[in-house]
Design a protein around this motif. Structure first.
Motif, short mmCIF file in Angstrom:
data_model
loop_
_atom_site.label_atom_id
_atom_site.label_comp_id
_atom_site.label_asym_id
_atom_site.label_seq_id
_atom_site.Cartn_x
_atom_site.Cartn_y
_atom_site.Cartn_z
N UNK A 23 11.39 0.49 45.11
CA UNK A 23 11.81 0.92 46.45
C UNK A 23 11.13 0.08 47.52
N UNK A 24 9.85 -0.22 47.32
CA UNK A 24 9.13 -1.06 48.28
C UNK A 24 9.77 -2.44 48.38
N UNK A 25 10.29 -2.96 47.25
CA UNK A 25 10.99 -4.23 47.29
C UNK A 25 12.19 -4.18 48.23
N UNK A 26 12.83 -2.99 48.30
CA UNK A 26 13.98 -2.83 49.18
C UNK A 26 13.56 -2.97 50.64
N UNK A 193 24.00 -9.49 52.49
CA UNK A 193 23.59 -9.45 51.09
C UNK A 193 22.25 -8.72 50.94
N UNK A 194 21.35 -8.93 51.90
CA UNK A 194 20.05 -8.24 51.84
C UNK A 194 20.24 -6.73 51.90
N UNK A 195 21.09 -6.26 52.78
CA UNK A 195 21.34 -4.83 52.89
C UNK A 195 22.06 -4.30 51.66
N UNK A 196 22.97 -5.09 51.11
CA UNK A 196 23.71 -4.66 49.92
C UNK A 196 22.76 -4.49 48.73
N UNK A 197 21.90 -5.46 48.50
CA UNK A 197 20.96 -5.39 47.38
C UNK A 197 19.97 -4.26 47.60
N UNK A 198 19.49 -4.12 48.83
CA UNK A 198 18.54 -3.06 49.13
C UNK A 198 19.14 -1.68 48.86
N UNK A 200 21.60 -0.97 46.81
CA UNK A 200 21.82 -0.82 45.37
C UNK A 200 20.53 -0.47 44.65
N UNK A 201 19.47 -1.19 44.97
CA UNK A 201 18.18 -0.93 44.33
C UNK A 201 17.69 0.48 44.67
N UNK A 202 17.88 0.88 45.93
CA UNK A 202 17.47 2.22 46.35
C UNK A 202 18.24 3.30 45.59
N UNK A 203 19.51 3.05 45.32
CA UNK A 203 20.32 4.03 44.59
C UNK A 203 19.78 4.26 43.19
N UNK A 204 19.32 3.20 42.54
CA UNK A 204 18.73 3.35 41.20
C UNK A 204 17.52 4.28 41.26
N UNK A 205 16.65 4.03 42.23
CA UNK A 205 15.46 4.88 42.38
C UNK A 205 15.86 6.31 42.72
N UNK A 206 16.86 6.48 43.58
CA UNK A 206 17.30 7.82 43.96
C UNK A 206 17.82 8.61 42.78
N UNK A 207 18.57 7.98 41.91
CA UNK A 207 19.11 8.67 40.73
C UNK A 207 17.99 9.07 39.79
N UNK A 239 6.19 -9.68 45.49
CA UNK A 239 5.16 -9.38 44.51
C UNK A 239 4.16 -8.37 45.03
N UNK A 240 3.84 -8.47 46.31
CA UNK A 240 2.93 -7.51 46.92
C UNK A 240 3.50 -6.11 46.93
N UNK A 241 4.82 -6.00 47.15
CA UNK A 241 5.48 -4.69 47.15
C UNK A 241 5.37 -4.04 45.77
N UNK A 242 5.57 -4.83 44.73
CA UNK A 242 5.47 -4.31 43.36
C UNK A 242 4.04 -3.83 43.09
N UNK A 243 3.06 -4.67 43.41
CA UNK A 243 1.67 -4.30 43.19
C UNK A 243 1.29 -3.09 44.05
#
Length: 297
Positions: A23-26, A193-198, A200-207, A239-243
Motif C-alpha cells: 500500500x505504501x508503494x501506491x 498509468x500511475x493512478x491506474x497501477x496505484x 490496482x495495487x490498493x485493491x489487492x490490499x483491500x481484498x 524500496x523505502x516504502x517496502x522497508x
C-alpha cells in the motif's frame, strides 16, 4: 516473558508489514509521478474490497474470476480519476490538487455508504482451511496468500521500473517533467498509468484485509495507517516504502506485545507507528531513503 507469543506476533507483523509495504508503494508511485500525496488512497482499498465482495456475494462469481475482474475495474477506475478529476488540475498549485484528493476521499466514502449501506459485511469464504501451521506458528491462510502476492508485486514493480517502457518513462517524469516531455514522453499518460497501477495495487490490499475483517467503511483507515510507512521509507523511494511497511508492521505487533504483557494501556498498537514517525522525521525529515531536496537562495 511469553516468548511464544512474542515470536507469533513478530511473524504476524512481518506478514502484515509486507502488505503495508504494498500500500505504501501506491502512495510513493503517485507521489513520484505527480508530486501529489493522495489522501484518497484508503478509499481505493475500500472500493476494491466492495467491488470484489459484490461480485462474489451478490453475483456468485468464483474468486479466481472475481479478483481479476476487480483488478481490471480498478485499473480503469484509476485512469478515469486521473483523466476526469485530476488532469484539469495540471499546472495548479500542489496544495490545490491535494485538497481535491481529500474531497475525493469524502465523496467516495459517501457514495459507497449510499450504494452498500453502513453495516459491515463478512467476506465470502475463499479458503477451506482458515489457518496453516508454519514452524510452530499459526498463520491465517489469507495472510500467507497476501505474503506471496505482496512479494510477487514487489518483484513485479522492481521489474516494471527497471525494464518496461512505461516504468522508465515514469522514472524520467519523476526526475524532471519538462525534460521528460522534451524527450517525447507523454506526461499525461504517465500520470494516468500511475493512478491506474496505484488503484490496482490498493485493491489487492483491500481484498486481503476484507477477507480477514470483513468489508466496512473502517477499511479506508488503512490509508492513514500506512501513511507513516510511506513517510518513514521516503515518499519518493519504492524500496523505502517496502522497508517502511515491514518496520511499521513489526513495530505494531511489538507494541501490542509490550502493551499486553507489561503496560496495559490498551491502544499502544494503534499509536506506536505515529510516535516513531515523529521521531524519524525529527532526525531524518526526508525519511530513511527519501531524496534530500536542497534549495539555494
Amino acid at each position: 516473558m511469553n516468548t511464544q507469543l512474542l515470536f507469533q506476533l513478530l511473524v504476524n507483523g512481518l506478514v502484515v508489514g509486507t502488505l503495508y509495504g504494498v500500500v505504501a508503494m501506491s502512495f510513493v508511485l503517485i507521489y513520484k509521478a505527480t508530486q501529489v500525496v493522495n489522501f484518497a488512497q484508503g478509499e481505493l482499498l475500500l472500493i476494491g474490497a466492495w467491488v470484489c465482495w459484490a461480485l462474489l456475494a451478490k453475483y456468485q462469481v468464483p474468486f479466481y474470476v472475481g479478483m481479476p475482474l476487480t483488478l481490471v475495474f480498478m485499473f480503469a477506475f484509476g485512469i478515469a480519476i486521473q483523466i476526469i478529476v485530476l488532469r484539469p488540475m495540471i499546472g495548479e498549485p500542489i496544495i490545490s490538487v491535494i485538497m481535491v484528493t481529500i474531497a475525493l476521499s469524502t465523496v467516495f466514502q459517501a457514495t459507497l455508504k449510499w450504494i452498500f449501506g453502513v453495516n459491515p459485511q463478512p467476506f465470502p469464504q475463499i479458503f477451506t482451511t482458515q489457518s496453516v501451521s508454519f514452524a510452530g506458528f499459526q498463520l491465517q491462510t489469507v495472510y500467507v496468500m497476501s505474503l506471496v502476492v505482496s512479494v510477487a508485486m514487489m518483484i513485479g514493480m522492481a521489474w516494471f521500473f527497471k525494464v518496461s517502457k512505461y516504468g522508465l518513462a515514469m522514472r524520467a517524469t519523476a526526475f524532471n517533467q519538462q525534460v521528460a516531455q522534451s524527450l517525447g514522453i507523454s506526461v499525461k499518460s504517465v500520470f494516468a498509468m500511475a493512478w491506474a497501477i496505484s488503484a490496482t495495487v490498493s485493491a489487492v490490499a483491500g481484498v486481503v484485509v476484507a477477507v480477514v475483517n470483513g468489508v466496512s467503511s473502517g477499511l479506508s483507515a488503512y490509508g492513514i495507517k500506512v501513511f507513516p510507512a510511506a513517510i518513514l521509507g521516503g515518499l519518493d523511494s519504492i524500496g523505502g516504502a517496502v522497508l517502511g511497511g515491514i518496520i511499521i508492521g513489526l513495530l505494531e505487533n511489538l507494541a501490542q506485545y509490550i502493551d499486553s504483557e507489561y503496560l496495559h494501556w490498551g491502544n499502544l498498537y494503534e499509536i506506536a507507528p505515529f510516535y516513531v514517525l515523529i521521531i524519524i522525521l525529527m532526525i531524518k525529515p526526508y525519511g530513511l531513503f527519501g531524496t534530500k531536496d536542497i534549495e539555494r537562495i
